[in-house]
Write a protein that holds these residues in place. Structure first.
Motif, PDB file in Angstrom:
ATOM      1  N   CYS A   8      45.690  46.727  25.360  1.00 57.57           N
ATOM      2  CA  CYS A   8      46.102  47.497  24.194  1.00 57.57           C
ATOM      3  C   CYS A   8      47.486  48.109  24.437  1.00 57.57           C
ATOM      4  O   CYS A   8      47.691  48.776  25.451  1.00 57.57           O
ATOM      5  N   CYS A  10      40.520  52.824  21.780  1.00 54.52           N
ATOM      6  CA  CYS A  10      41.211  53.905  21.076  1.00 54.52           C
ATOM      7  C   CYS A  10      41.022  53.822  19.559  1.00 54.52           C
ATOM      8  O   CYS A  10      41.383  54.738  18.835  1.00 54.52           O
ATOM      9  N   TYR A  30      44.003  49.871  27.352  1.00 53.83           N
ATOM     10  CA  TYR A  30      42.669  49.303  27.588  1.00 53.83           C
ATOM     11  C   TYR A  30      42.783  47.784  27.692  1.00 53.83           C
ATOM     12  O   TYR A  30      43.458  47.145  26.879  1.00 53.83           O
ATOM     13  N   CYS A  51      46.845  52.288  24.275  1.00 53.35           N
ATOM     14  CA  CYS A  51      46.105  53.064  25.278  1.00 53.35           C
ATOM     15  C   CYS A  51      45.983  52.342  26.618  1.00 53.35           C
ATOM     16  O   CYS A  51      45.493  52.918  27.582  1.00 53.35           O
ATOM     17  N   CYS A 101      41.459  47.752  18.804  1.00 49.78           N
ATOM     18  CA  CYS A 101      41.103  48.187  20.151  1.00 49.78           C
ATOM     19  C   CYS A 101      39.844  49.033  20.053  1.00 49.78           C
ATOM     20  O   CYS A 101      39.836  50.060  19.388  1.00 49.78           O
TER      21      CYS A 101
END
Ligand SMILES: [Zn+2]
Length: 619
Positions: free
Chosen positions: A170, A186, A175, A173, A183
């Protein structure tokens, strides 16, 4: 222009026998029951059929009993990337995979007793022709335009890689498991091109982002017309559906309606129709299925224009049944497509060759069903497929559970203990027992339906209660409030059981007149409630109809027929003759009709069932 090669389905001439009986033809309304199309990538589980299947069938059976002319259509949705991906994984063609699950799904929905007038599929020549006709009408009226976009494709296959098949880090964030569209860490909406280290979830390769030309449906051109349409539904639709749909109007964007894929309906324009790498997007063709299935049904019935009674008759009403994840397609996109075909969007236009088509009158959406507190998941074995369920339990038991405890208004959890409790407490102990003891006592003591020689106030009160239930239960069914409807019918059952407990006809030894009168009242209630419950549990209601001396068909059941187009490959469809004797009305029973000792209607389930079923779920 449109495909004409459908062979009639019934009879030698293809003319569907119609029993009008005493029905007032002028009073009946044409009701289209448009049922969401199950996706043919696997068998359906009970969460699926509780969303679209059982509610639409309960509604249709009620409408037929109320004297209306119902056309209930659906089929399997067989195009799109997920089917192609799964077929590739299994080493079969997309068509082979679709053939397999089309048949499995058709068989399961038939076993559940769903009374489709036609359940077909999206891979027919007829559907291709109708889908292309709708595309052309929209295009001619100016509601479809081409656009070059950056799209992800698989370098190894050249096919569009849909957003949710792309995974990466992501950009917001960090991730690592973010999907191309969103995502989950987030919660932000993403564009796949922004993902860091994007990779295909299908085969791990890095997607290529290339310029690709697609056709867009100009949804903003329908903002005003959709607003007027939705506002007219205030007070009619379930509030959550209307609110969700009105909110969508604030942010209408053009939507791509084609894909880079070779599995689907070809684009019917010069320079496009012979391309093997471009197809209509699956959701665009699937919603057209309601119309193409209606047209297929009409051709097979021997009257090719019969579908127009449900699509072009101002008095007809169309009810669409689905799970809540499909609302957007039925309250916004499909109405926009119809408005555009009719020439009723901001760019005007004229109706295409099919003529002006009716928008949905009502969108009936269900919430989600979970299983023992968890989301259904085939891969994690948190699932019970319709076929497995029906191998162990009756269709009526499942239909009753879905009606009384299904996800009608809110997300709802299926538990095996509640299923067993409701089956044993409500179907077996309350309803089945009322039927069983009333008929067996009358059969034993009188051999026939006894006469009511004298009615007491208690007798009259119960008979009146049962008669007025037709209005109350029917009113709930008309508004698709199935839980209220079935609960109201069971209130009559409970009152009848209380009545028998108070009257104690089994203790009466020397007054056959009084005993017979009580049993006559009880049997009349059994007959009334059998009618009230027919939309929910048709199999057991059919049995009671026969036990009380009924002849012929009460409420028709669906069957599978093999059909083809122009002698091409055959495929199964669900259809049936549903014009039985069942009418939504109190019918006085006739004294003297012979009675035989009854057989049990419902099977009592051992409590071990709960442990056995839970052990089948992965812990
Ligand atoms: Zn994120």
């Amino acid at each position: 222009m449109l495909y004409e090669g459908l062979r009639p389905m019934v009879g030698e001439t293809g003319v569907r026998p119609r029993r009008e009986g005493s029905r007032l033809v002028g009073m009946s309304q044409h009701i289209l029951t448009a049922v969401a199309w199950p996706y043919a990538n696997g068998p359906r589980h009970i969460g699926h059929v509780s969303g679209f299947g059982v509610p639409s069938d309960v509604f249709s059976r009620y409408q037929r009993m109320a004297g209306n002319k119902v056309l209930m259509v659906s089929g399997t949705d067989e195009h799109g990337t997920p089917i192609q991906v799964q077929a590739d994984n299994e080493g079969v063609t997309a068509r082979q995979l679709a053939d397999r699950y089309n048949r499995v799904i058709a068989e399961d929905l038939t076993a559940l007793g769903l009374s489709y007038d036609l359940f077909t599929r999206t891979t027919t020549k007829n559907h291709y022709a109708v889908a292309q006709e709708i595309f052309l009408g929209l295009h001619k009226n100016g509601y479809i335009f081409p656009k070059t976009t950056m799209g992800a494709v698989s370098p190894s296959t050249g096919r569009t890689l849909p957003d949710r098949y792309i995974e990466g880090t992501c950009p917001i964030c960090g991730y690592d498991g973010a999907r191309g569209d969103q995502c989950d860490n987030c919660g932000n909406q993403l564009d796949p091109i922004d993902l860091i280290n994007p990779r295909s979830r299908i085969n791990g390769e890095t997607p290529a982002f290339v310029e690709t030309e697609h056709f867009m449906l100009d949804l903003p051109a329908f903002a005003d017309a959709l607003g007027t349409y939705l506002q007219s539904k205030q007070g009619e639709w379930r509030p959550n559906v209307l609110k969700f749909s009105l909110n969508l109007l604030g942010d209408l964007q053009p939507r791509a309606i084609t894909r880079d894929l070779d599995w689907g309906v070809p684009i019917p324009l010069d320079g496009w129709s012979d391309r093997s790498d471009k197809r209509l997007y699956v959701w665009f063709d699937a919603v057209i299925g309601y119309l193409s299935a209606s047209i297929e049904w009409a051709r097979r019935s021997g009257d090719p224009d019969a579908w127009r009674q449900w699509w072009q008759n101002p008095d007809a009403r169309g009810y669409y049944f689905m799970g809540k994840d499909n609302i957007v397609f039925h309250s916004e996109i499909w109405p926009a497509m119809l408005l555009g075909y009719n020439g009723q969007g901001a760019r005007g236009g004229t109706p295409g060759p099919l003529g002006k088509l009716a928008l949905p009158s009502e969108v009936v959406s269900s919430e989600f069903l979970t299983m023992e507190g968890r989301k259904f998941s085939s891969s994690r074995q948190v699932v019970i497929y319709v076929r497995d369920f029906l191998e162990r339990y009756s269709a009526d038991a499942l239909r009753y559970y879905i009606a009384v405890a299904g996800p009608e208004n809110q997300d709802t959890d299926f538990t095996w203990s509640e299923f067993v409790n409701r089956n044993n407490g409500e179907l077996v102990a309350a309803w089945g027992n009322l039927v069983n003891r009333s008929i067996s006592m009358a059969a034993r003591n009188f051999g026939a339906i006894p006469e009511a020689v004298h009615l007491t106030d208690a007798d009259r009160a119960l008979l009146e209660r049962s008669r007025t239930a037709f209005t109350a239960v029917g009113g709930e069914l008309q508004r698709s409030r199935f839980k209220n409807a079935v609960t109201e019918a069971f209130d009559v059952v409970r009152e009848a059981n209380k009545y028998l407990a108070e009257q104690e006809p089994w203790k009466i030894k020397d007054d056959p007149g009084r005993q017979g009168s009580i049993l006559h009242v009880a049997l009349q209630i059994v007959d009334d409630v059998k009618t009230l419950l027919t939309p929910f549990v048709p199999t057991s209601s059919n049995k009671i109809f026969e036990m009380l001396g009924g002849e012929g068909v009460w409420s028709g059941m669906p069957e599978i027929r093999e059909v083809d187009e122009d002698g091409g490959p055959s495929y199964p469809v669900i259809t049936g003759e549903y014009d039985g004797a069942a009418k939504w009305e109190h019918r006085p029973i006739k004294a003297g009709v012979p009675l035989a000792p009854p057989t049990p209607l419902f099977a009592k389930l051992d409590n071990k069932v709960v442990d056995e079923e839970l052990s089948r779920l992965e812990s």
